[in-house]
Design a protein around this motif. Structure first.
Motif, PDB file in Angstrom:
ATOM      1  N   GLU A   1       0.841  -1.203   0.000  1.00 23.03           N
ATOM      2  CA  GLU A   1       0.000   0.000   0.000  1.00 23.03           C
ATOM      3  C   GLU A   1       0.877   1.254   0.000  1.00 23.03           C
ATOM      4  O   GLU A   1       0.607   2.215  -0.733  1.00 23.03           O
ATOM      5  N   ALA A   2       1.928   1.235   0.805  1.00 18.92           N
ATOM      6  CA  ALA A   2       2.840   2.391   0.865  1.00 18.92           C
ATOM      7  C   ALA A   2       3.522   2.605  -0.481  1.00 18.92           C
ATOM      8  O   ALA A   2       3.566   3.728  -0.992  1.00 18.92           O
ATOM      9  N   ARG A   3       4.043   1.523  -1.060  1.00 19.47           N
ATOM     10  CA  ARG A   3       4.703   1.629  -2.372  1.00 19.47           C
ATOM     11  C   ARG A   3       3.757   2.163  -3.432  1.00 19.47           C
ATOM     12  O   ARG A   3       4.142   2.975  -4.261  1.00 19.47           O
ATOM     13  N   ALA A   4       2.503   1.717  -3.402  1.00 14.42           N
ATOM     14  CA  ALA A   4       1.519   2.176  -4.384  1.00 14.42           C
ATOM     15  C   ALA A   4       1.275   3.681  -4.269  1.00 14.42           C
ATOM     16  O   ALA A   4       0.936   4.336  -5.255  1.00 14.42           O
ATOM     17  N   GLU A   5       1.457   4.211  -3.064  1.00 14.41           N
ATOM     18  CA  GLU A   5       1.312   5.654  -2.839  1.00 14.41           C
ATOM     19  C   GLU A   5       2.609   6.397  -3.112  1.00 14.41           C
ATOM     20  O   GLU A   5       2.655   7.614  -2.975  1.00 14.41           O
ATOM     21  N   GLY A   6       3.669   5.672  -3.414  1.00 14.53           N
ATOM     22  CA  GLY A   6       4.957   6.310  -3.631  1.00 14.53           C
ATOM     23  C   GLY A   6       5.672   6.643  -2.338  1.00 14.53           C
ATOM     24  O   GLY A   6       6.593   7.455  -2.318  1.00 14.53           O
ATOM     25  N   SER A   7       5.269   6.007  -1.248  1.00 12.33           N
ATOM     26  CA  SER A   7       5.858   6.279   0.060  1.00 12.33           C
ATOM     27  C   SER A   7       6.969   5.282   0.394  1.00 12.33           C
ATOM     28  O   SER A   7       6.846   4.093   0.106  1.00 12.33           O
ATOM     29  N   THR A   8       8.017   5.767   1.008  1.00 17.52           N
ATOM     30  CA  THR A   8       9.100   4.902   1.465  1.00 17.52           C
ATOM     31  C   THR A   8       8.877   4.440   2.897  1.00 17.52           C
ATOM     32  O   THR A   8       9.705   3.736   3.453  1.00 17.52           O
ATOM     33  N   VAL A   9       7.742   4.856   3.472  1.00 15.02           N
ATOM     34  CA  VAL A   9       7.462   4.577   4.878  1.00 15.02           C
ATOM     35  C   VAL A   9       6.059   3.998   5.021  1.00 15.02           C
ATOM     36  O   VAL A   9       5.107   4.494   4.426  1.00 15.02           O
TER      37      VAL A   9
ATOM     38  N   HIS B   1      -2.054   4.387   8.466  1.00 12.83           N
ATOM     39  CA  HIS B   1      -3.132   4.264   7.478  1.00 12.83           C
ATOM     40  C   HIS B   1      -2.842   3.149   6.479  1.00 12.83           C
ATOM     41  O   HIS B   1      -3.772   2.533   5.962  1.00 12.83           O
ATOM     42  N   HIS B   2      -1.576   2.833   6.246  1.00 13.53           N
ATOM     43  CA  HIS B   2      -1.248   1.694   5.383  1.00 13.53           C
ATOM     44  C   HIS B   2      -1.617   0.376   6.079  1.00 13.53           C
ATOM     45  O   HIS B   2      -2.078  -0.566   5.433  1.00 13.53           O
ATOM     46  N   LEU B   3      -1.400   0.321   7.385  1.00 15.16           N
ATOM     47  CA  LEU B   3      -1.823  -0.862   8.151  1.00 15.16           C
ATOM     48  C   LEU B   3      -3.338  -1.027   8.059  1.00 15.16           C
ATOM     49  O   LEU B   3      -3.839  -2.138   7.854  1.00 15.16           O
ATOM     50  N   LEU B   4      -4.073   0.086   8.212  1.00 11.27           N
ATOM     51  CA  LEU B   4      -5.534   0.027   8.134  1.00 11.27           C
ATOM     52  C   LEU B   4      -5.990  -0.468   6.764  1.00 11.27           C
ATOM     53  O   LEU B   4      -6.874  -1.326   6.666  1.00 11.27           O
ATOM     54  N   LEU B   5      -5.374   0.034   5.711  1.00 10.68           N
ATOM     55  CA  LEU B   5      -5.707  -0.439   4.362  1.00 10.68           C
ATOM     56  C   LEU B   5      -5.419  -1.932   4.209  1.00 10.68           C
ATOM     57  O   LEU B   5      -6.225  -2.672   3.634  1.00 10.68           O
TER      58      LEU B   5
ATOM     59  N   ALA C   1       9.330   2.039  -7.479  1.00 10.72           N
ATOM     60  CA  ALA C   1       9.730   0.939  -8.357  1.00 10.72           C
ATOM     61  C   ALA C   1      10.316  -0.222  -7.574  1.00 10.72           C
ATOM     62  O   ALA C   1      10.122  -1.375  -7.914  1.00 10.72           O
ATOM     63  N   GLU C   2      11.044   0.069  -6.539  1.00 13.30           N
ATOM     64  CA  GLU C   2      11.696  -1.003  -5.793  1.00 13.30           C
ATOM     65  C   GLU C   2      11.943  -0.562  -4.363  1.00 13.30           C
ATOM     66  O   GLU C   2      11.709   0.573  -3.998  1.00 13.30           O
ATOM     67  N   GLY C   3      12.443  -1.479  -3.580  1.00 12.31           N
ATOM     68  CA  GLY C   3      12.740  -1.187  -2.187  1.00 12.31           C
ATOM     69  C   GLY C   3      11.579  -1.540  -1.281  1.00 12.31           C
ATOM     70  O   GLY C   3      10.433  -1.592  -1.716  1.00 12.31           O
ATOM     71  N   SER C   4      11.897  -1.777  -0.057  1.00 14.04           N
ATOM     72  CA  SER C   4      10.889  -2.105   0.938  1.00 14.04           C
ATOM     73  C   SER C   4      10.699  -0.919   1.872  1.00 14.04           C
ATOM     74  O   SER C   4      11.652  -0.494   2.528  1.00 14.04           O
ATOM     75  N   PRO C   5       9.477  -0.401   1.926  1.00 13.31           N
ATOM     76  CA  PRO C   5       9.232   0.695   2.860  1.00 13.31           C
ATOM     77  C   PRO C   5       9.508   0.242   4.293  1.00 13.31           C
ATOM     78  O   PRO C   5       9.253  -0.910   4.660  1.00 13.31           O
ATOM     79  N   GLN C   6      10.034   1.148   5.071  1.00 13.85           N
ATOM     80  CA  GLN C   6      10.320   0.880   6.480  1.00 13.85           C
ATOM     81  C   GLN C   6       9.131   1.316   7.327  1.00 13.85           C
ATOM     82  O   GLN C   6       8.327   2.134   6.897  1.00 13.85           O
ATOM     83  N   LEU C   7       9.030   0.788   8.540  1.00 15.26           N
ATOM     84  CA  LEU C   7       7.955   1.199   9.442  1.00 15.26           C
ATOM     85  C   LEU C   7       8.167   2.644   9.867  1.00 15.26           C
ATOM     86  O   LEU C   7       9.247   3.008  10.330  1.00 15.26           O
ATOM     87  N   GLY C   8       7.116   3.438   9.725  1.00 12.10           N
ATOM     88  CA  GLY C   8       7.150   4.822  10.156  1.00 12.10           C
ATOM     89  C   GLY C   8       6.678   4.962  11.595  1.00 12.10           C
ATOM     90  O   GLY C   8       6.226   3.985  12.219  1.00 12.10           O
ATOM     91  N   ALA C   9       6.738   6.152  12.084  1.00 10.19           N
ATOM     92  CA  ALA C   9       6.403   6.424  13.488  1.00 10.19           C
ATOM     93  C   ALA C   9       4.975   6.044  13.834  1.00 10.19           C
ATOM     94  O   ALA C   9       4.722   5.450  14.895  1.00 10.19           O
ATOM     95  N   THR C  10       4.007   6.375  12.972  1.00 12.05           N
ATOM     96  CA  THR C  10       2.617   6.078  13.329  1.00 12.05           C
ATOM     97  C   THR C  10       2.325   4.581  13.285  1.00 12.05           C
ATOM     98  O   THR C  10       1.534   4.084  14.094  1.00 12.05           O
TER      99      THR C  10
END
Length: 157
Positions: free
Chosen positions: A18-26, A30-34, A84-93
């Protein structure tokens, strides 16, 4: 590996997607909720909060936040550019949500999938509570439903 560990891994992988689809590295709460909504949560489903409904509420929250900052989005939000690649890391929230959920269990081995959702629902401020408010969801009621499900031996999803 326990069934909870499998569930948590599946949700974290899905939240990363979900984070990658949004272009987020974190990965954020809200990604957990999705991810939980996509995986199928009876508590969320009973409130009409499937993946599409959560995504819609999050999009409305983002548009409202932009408007509060003076940015008007005509014609809806533009599509995100996925990573395109990489694994988003867990963010603060997300970390805080997981900690809240795990703290609700007496011991780690008592953790159930519902504890992850509970931690997300108990997010005190930010994107998740604002989006759930826009979805007309009763966060406190949902949290109580999750607590009852956990106490009754259900897995909370």
């Amino acid at each position: 590996m326990s069934s909870f560990d499998h569930y948590l891994n599946r949700i974290l992988v899905a939240a990363g997607s979900e984070a990658r689809a949004e272009g987020s590295t974190v990965i954020e709460a809200h990604h957990l909720l999705l991810a939980i909504a996509r995986d199928g949560s009876p508590v969320l489903a009973s409130a009409g909060l499937d993946h599409a409904a959560v995504r819609g509420a999050l999009d409305r929250e983002f548009e409202r936040s932009l408007a509060a900052a003076g940015v008007r989005v005509d014609g809806g939000l533009p599509l995100a550019t996925p990573l395109a690649e990489g694994s988003p890391q867990l963010g603060a929230t997300a970390k805080a949500a997981l900690e809240r959920g795990f703290a609700a269990a007496h011991r780690k081995r008592d953790c159930r999938p519902g504890h992850v959702l509970l931690g997300v629902l108990l997010t005190p401020v930010g994107t998740v509570p604002r989006a759930l408010e826009l979805a007309a969801a009763d966060r406190d009621g949902l949290a109580e439903d999750v607590r009852r499900e956990i106490a009754g031996g259900g897995d909370g999803r």
